[in-house]
Design a protein around this motif. Sequence first.
Motif, PDB file in Angstrom:
ATOM      1  N   PRO A   1     113.588 -46.972 -55.060  1.00 24.59           N
ATOM      2  CA  PRO A   1     114.231 -46.545 -53.807  1.00 24.59           C
ATOM      3  C   PRO A   1     113.583 -47.239 -52.628  1.00 24.59           C
ATOM      4  O   PRO A   1     112.406 -47.525 -52.634  1.00 24.59           O
ATOM      5  CB  PRO A   1     113.956 -45.049 -53.736  1.00 24.59           C
ATOM      6  N   THR A   2     114.393 -47.517 -51.649  1.00 29.30           N
ATOM      7  CA  THR A   2     113.871 -48.219 -50.501  1.00 29.30           C
ATOM      8  C   THR A   2     113.792 -47.291 -49.304  1.00 29.30           C
ATOM      9  O   THR A   2     114.479 -46.286 -49.229  1.00 29.30           O
ATOM     10  CB  THR A   2     114.775 -49.411 -50.162  1.00 29.30           C
ATOM     11  N   GLN A   3     112.960 -47.644 -48.442  1.00 26.75           N
ATOM     12  CA  GLN A   3     112.744 -46.798 -47.271  1.00 26.75           C
ATOM     13  C   GLN A   3     113.250 -47.541 -46.066  1.00 26.75           C
ATOM     14  O   GLN A   3     112.879 -48.692 -45.832  1.00 26.75           O
ATOM     15  CB  GLN A   3     111.257 -46.531 -47.132  1.00 26.75           C
ATOM     16  N   VAL A   4     114.058 -46.898 -45.300  1.00 23.72           N
ATOM     17  CA  VAL A   4     114.557 -47.549 -44.105  1.00 23.72           C
ATOM     18  C   VAL A   4     113.604 -47.285 -42.959  1.00 23.72           C
ATOM     19  O   VAL A   4     113.136 -46.173 -42.768  1.00 23.72           O
ATOM     20  CB  VAL A   4     115.951 -46.976 -43.746  1.00 23.72           C
ATOM     21  N   VAL A   5     113.311 -48.310 -42.213  1.00 22.79           N
ATOM     22  CA  VAL A   5     112.487 -48.105 -41.037  1.00 22.79           C
ATOM     23  C   VAL A   5     113.427 -47.771 -39.891  1.00 22.79           C
ATOM     24  O   VAL A   5     114.216 -48.608 -39.478  1.00 22.79           O
ATOM     25  CB  VAL A   5     111.679 -49.374 -40.700  1.00 22.79           C
TER      26      VAL A   5
ATOM     27  N   PHE B   1     104.840 -58.154 -42.022  1.00 21.58           N
ATOM     28  CA  PHE B   1     104.072 -57.002 -42.481  1.00 21.58           C
ATOM     29  C   PHE B   1     102.586 -57.267 -42.371  1.00 21.58           C
ATOM     30  O   PHE B   1     102.137 -58.367 -42.636  1.00 21.58           O
ATOM     31  CB  PHE B   1     104.452 -56.753 -43.948  1.00 21.58           C
TER      32      PHE B   1
ATOM     33  N   ALA C   1     109.106 -49.251 -51.016  1.00 23.31           N
ATOM     34  CA  ALA C   1     109.466 -50.584 -50.549  1.00 23.31           C
ATOM     35  C   ALA C   1     110.115 -50.383 -49.206  1.00 23.31           C
ATOM     36  O   ALA C   1     110.981 -49.539 -49.034  1.00 23.31           O
ATOM     37  CB  ALA C   1     110.439 -51.223 -51.515  1.00 23.31           C
ATOM     38  N   VAL C   2     109.665 -51.106 -48.259  1.00 20.22           N
ATOM     39  CA  VAL C   2     110.166 -50.894 -46.905  1.00 20.22           C
ATOM     40  C   VAL C   2     111.239 -51.908 -46.603  1.00 20.22           C
ATOM     41  O   VAL C   2     111.067 -53.086 -46.801  1.00 20.22           O
ATOM     42  CB  VAL C   2     109.017 -51.047 -45.893  1.00 20.22           C
ATOM     43  N   THR C   3     112.307 -51.452 -46.148  1.00 21.12           N
ATOM     44  CA  THR C   3     113.368 -52.403 -45.815  1.00 21.12           C
ATOM     45  C   THR C   3     114.135 -51.894 -44.621  1.00 21.12           C
ATOM     46  O   THR C   3     113.945 -50.785 -44.165  1.00 21.12           O
ATOM     47  CB  THR C   3     114.322 -52.585 -47.001  1.00 21.12           C
TER      48      THR C   3
ATOM     49  N   VAL D   1     104.860 -53.184 -39.191  1.00 22.60           N
ATOM     50  CA  VAL D   1     106.090 -53.846 -39.587  1.00 22.60           C
ATOM     51  C   VAL D   1     106.756 -54.332 -38.316  1.00 22.60           C
ATOM     52  O   VAL D   1     106.882 -53.570 -37.359  1.00 22.60           O
ATOM     53  CB  VAL D   1     107.032 -52.856 -40.302  1.00 22.60           C
TER      54      VAL D   1
ATOM     55  N   VAL E   1     110.196 -55.940 -47.384  1.00 27.88           N
ATOM     56  CA  VAL E   1     108.772 -56.012 -47.689  1.00 27.88           C
ATOM     57  C   VAL E   1     108.620 -55.180 -48.944  1.00 27.88           C
ATOM     58  O   VAL E   1     109.002 -54.013 -48.968  1.00 27.88           O
ATOM     59  CB  VAL E   1     107.906 -55.398 -46.576  1.00 27.88           C
TER      60      VAL E   1
ATOM     61  N   LEU F   1     111.249 -59.044 -42.078  1.00 26.93           N
ATOM     62  CA  LEU F   1     110.191 -58.151 -41.669  1.00 26.93           C
ATOM     63  C   LEU F   1     108.837 -58.799 -41.886  1.00 26.93           C
ATOM     64  O   LEU F   1     108.539 -59.325 -42.940  1.00 26.93           O
ATOM     65  CB  LEU F   1     110.239 -56.854 -42.487  1.00 26.93           C
TER      66      LEU F   1
END
Lengths: 320, 674
Positions: free
Chosen positions: B1-5, B17, A311-313, B26, A285, B15
């Motif tokens: 940078p990406t954020q891990v859930v 959203f 950015a969520v991944t 999410v 996303v 995902l």
Amino acid sequence: QVSVINTVDTSHEDMIHDAQMDYYGTRLATCSSDRSVKIFDVRNGGQILIADLRGHEGPVWQVAWAHPMYGNILASCSYDRKVIIWKEDNGTWEKTYEYTGHDSSVNSVCWAPHDYGLILACGSSDGAISLLSYTGDGQWEVKKISNAHTIGCNAVSWAPAVVPGSLIEQPSGQKPNYVKRFASGGCDNLVKIWKEEDSQWKEEQKLEAHSDWVRDVAWAPSIGLPTSTIASCSQDGRVFIWTCDDASGNSWSPKLLHKFSDVVWHVSWSITANILAVSGGDNKVTLWKESVDGLWACISDVNKGQGGVSAVTEGQQNEQ
Amino acid sequence: PTQVVPGADPSARQLCFAWGPAEVLVCETRFGRAGGSRSRSPSRSQSRSPSRSQSRSRALTGSVTDTGEGAPGSSRVFLVRRDQDIYIQTLRKLFNESHGIFMGLQRSEDELAGKSRKAQLVQVSKNYRSVIRACMEDMHQAAVSTRDPALQGQYSTQVSILSAMELIWNLCEILFVEAAAAGPLLLRLLDWVRLHVCDVDSMVREVLSSENPSKHKLFWNVVDVFVLQGRMDEARHLLSKEVTANPTSMNMYKILDDLMKKMPMPSLGNTQTLTELELKWQHWHEECQRFLQDGTFASNPHMESICKILVGDEDAILEKKELMTTWYHFLVTRLLYSHPTVKPMELRFYAQSSMDLFLGGESSPEPLDMILMAAFEFEMHQVIKECSIVLSNWWFVAHLTDLLDHCKLLQSHNLYFGSNMREFLLLEYASGLFSHHSLWQLGVDYFDHCPEFGRVYLELHIERIPLNTEQKALKVLRICEQRQMHEQVRSVCKIMAMKALRNNRLGSALSWSIRAKDAAFATLISDRFLKDYCERGCFSDLDLIDNLGPSMLLSDRLTFLGKYREFHRLYGEKRFPEAARLLLTLMTAHIAPCSFWMTLLTDALPLLEQKEIIFSAEQTYELMRCLEDLTAGNADKQKFQEDDVETTKVEMLRLALARNLARVIVKEGTVEGS
């Protein structure tokens, strides 16, 4: 910085297709291939199942909350060709209306701005779009736009309510003359804009830019500027931002946000329309914001630069 | 940078959203449904409408074949939130108090010009900083008093962040708000360094409090610290202790002490001009140089190094790296001993070289270093930008930028919306506040001071405040009413009316719908009231209905409700003729809905059967007409005729009306001129 504050275990027995928060962020509605619609109370990090609604006979694709001034009302649409409107009465959720006028899967439902009344737009694989309007006393009036999109309609999204002309306060009780519009996206690769004229719905615009099925459309909330903005995404991997500068709604121009490497399924705007979320086939996303020079930038870290969100991944654990 | 859930399944899932008002949702899903697969032309069987019985099985197979895998996937939905800082209890003070300072600044007189305005702005800046420091103190206390190591870690991190914020803000205050000129600039920078480089404080304390400081192994370190920070008096004081213990160095000491005493420093008052200072300083510098070259301090390396520092020998100063700990300390020390009359615009050169020399290629600059560097280079926009990147919430940049804007320092950097940087940041900050259950009220004020988009942002956000209690709803309402946000007022009232109705609180529902000026709803509720009356024979919420006043006119049904209640009141007060007249008017003026006529006529019965004649002949004829209209109209209604109770009622009414008519004809015929 983004953190997970709550993980709701919905106990759906099959794939979840949509999850939506109500207006206040106190309730969560989810729908799934297991044919059920579930409602949870998620206040204060909790997750209490309030309702497990059965009524659909196929995967449920989308849910949509109506404005709270009409009470607690939720709409759902499904592969079983039905649109069901659920309502909470005295603490229990029940089916209050069922619409079976489509010949094929109903893919998308969207409530109109509350100013117009309680109106639901539904887009179906049979190519038609139907508009269900609540007329009172448990009665719903149906208007159908047949052949809105050849092969099928995948998404519907209402334009924000704007009174044409001046914004002077109308005398109380008198309804302002709203011009109702909504956008739809279909399997004919088109985004169409529909306008109500003399109680009839007419196709006002045809927006061509995609080379494959349009999967989702989202009309941005209004922040008082004379421009209108629509986001559309497609099987062709592209996301376009359409803007129309004049109030008469005549000239829409597309700007390519990005070409993704895979199908883009979903686009949605934040409340104040400053961030667009894009859910794509590449398991991510991404969140986008328009920068100073009119270019759309993928904002990379929370509060980065002039507006940053991450950015969520998932799955890409090693990226820093 | 990406954020891990965290917790999300790392296998190839997509995902889904959705935006919530504060959080985002999410969830794992797989897009691609029956009838909408990835293939360009779905098979005929899928696109044609499946029959009822087929659809069930097709639904299951549809999803399986589309996804190509059988696994149903995770059933979890993640609620993700940005900007967690507003939820930290200890930062509450920061948000609340800075709000007060912000509001004060917005309202402060812009008419004050020149020096007094500047002084005012500097005070505002100092106020902000003291709030940051107060918060730091609280946070520190919290860190010290907790036993939980995780919490302790969090608090400590917060303390360092706040400390960094205060460091940056302080520098910005010196360079931008106060805009210290050459001379005072150095003094301010010295203060700044002394305040913020605290790593050596414990060492200093240790040496000073020891019995015999000059014997302490760290003695010379402390003297050096004082010299490096320009704390001449303290340095001299310590040195004097050393010489009493070590009389052999008396001569050297006297010279050094004298040099330190005579060192020319900029002053805050206007006692000397810059040129005078420069001259004096040059003279002094040369004197120090001479002593050094003469080898005066050759036998005492400590004193010699101090003298080298005094002449601004870079290498000598750099040797004391560990005592300075930061490149900006090094910068200020350099300036103190080589160019105390440095002008603000000259800082950038010294800053860059100081950082390079200090870091010496061993380490690379950190974000904080870059921010400070941008400040020394007077790149305000850069400072703000870098801070936005590094800090986790908008608080700092929003308030600092607002202050700088009031100092008229920011050119209008036109962003997309046409609003400027200040407004942009304030909008972001205030939007963040709105997701908090009580801090949102602060957000309202911030939006108020965003001239371009504040209002519309407020409109969009205030709709999402959950109206859990009547109190909260009233609060929201007041805010909307004060700002003439009519749509939002109506919306809130409608929502509250609906809620009240659902909980059967009719009176509350009615007053909310009146406030919303919602005629339709008022009608609905009035009907409920009337229905209740029919069922129970009495009214609830009499107070409200009795005091409707002009709002009664909102809807016909409401008017009827009010008037009907009035009828009952008149009857109760035995004002029969008035009651009778009102009752009749309710029907003849069509204020009463037809459905209610039967009830009204039944209410007329007791009036008809009074000993005294109340209804005149004309009135009686009217009543009879009403009754006939009613029964004629209901001719189709089978129920009406078959219902014994109803027919009895009608019969009784006819009888009563006839009797009354008879009596009244006689009365009117007998009495003169009636």
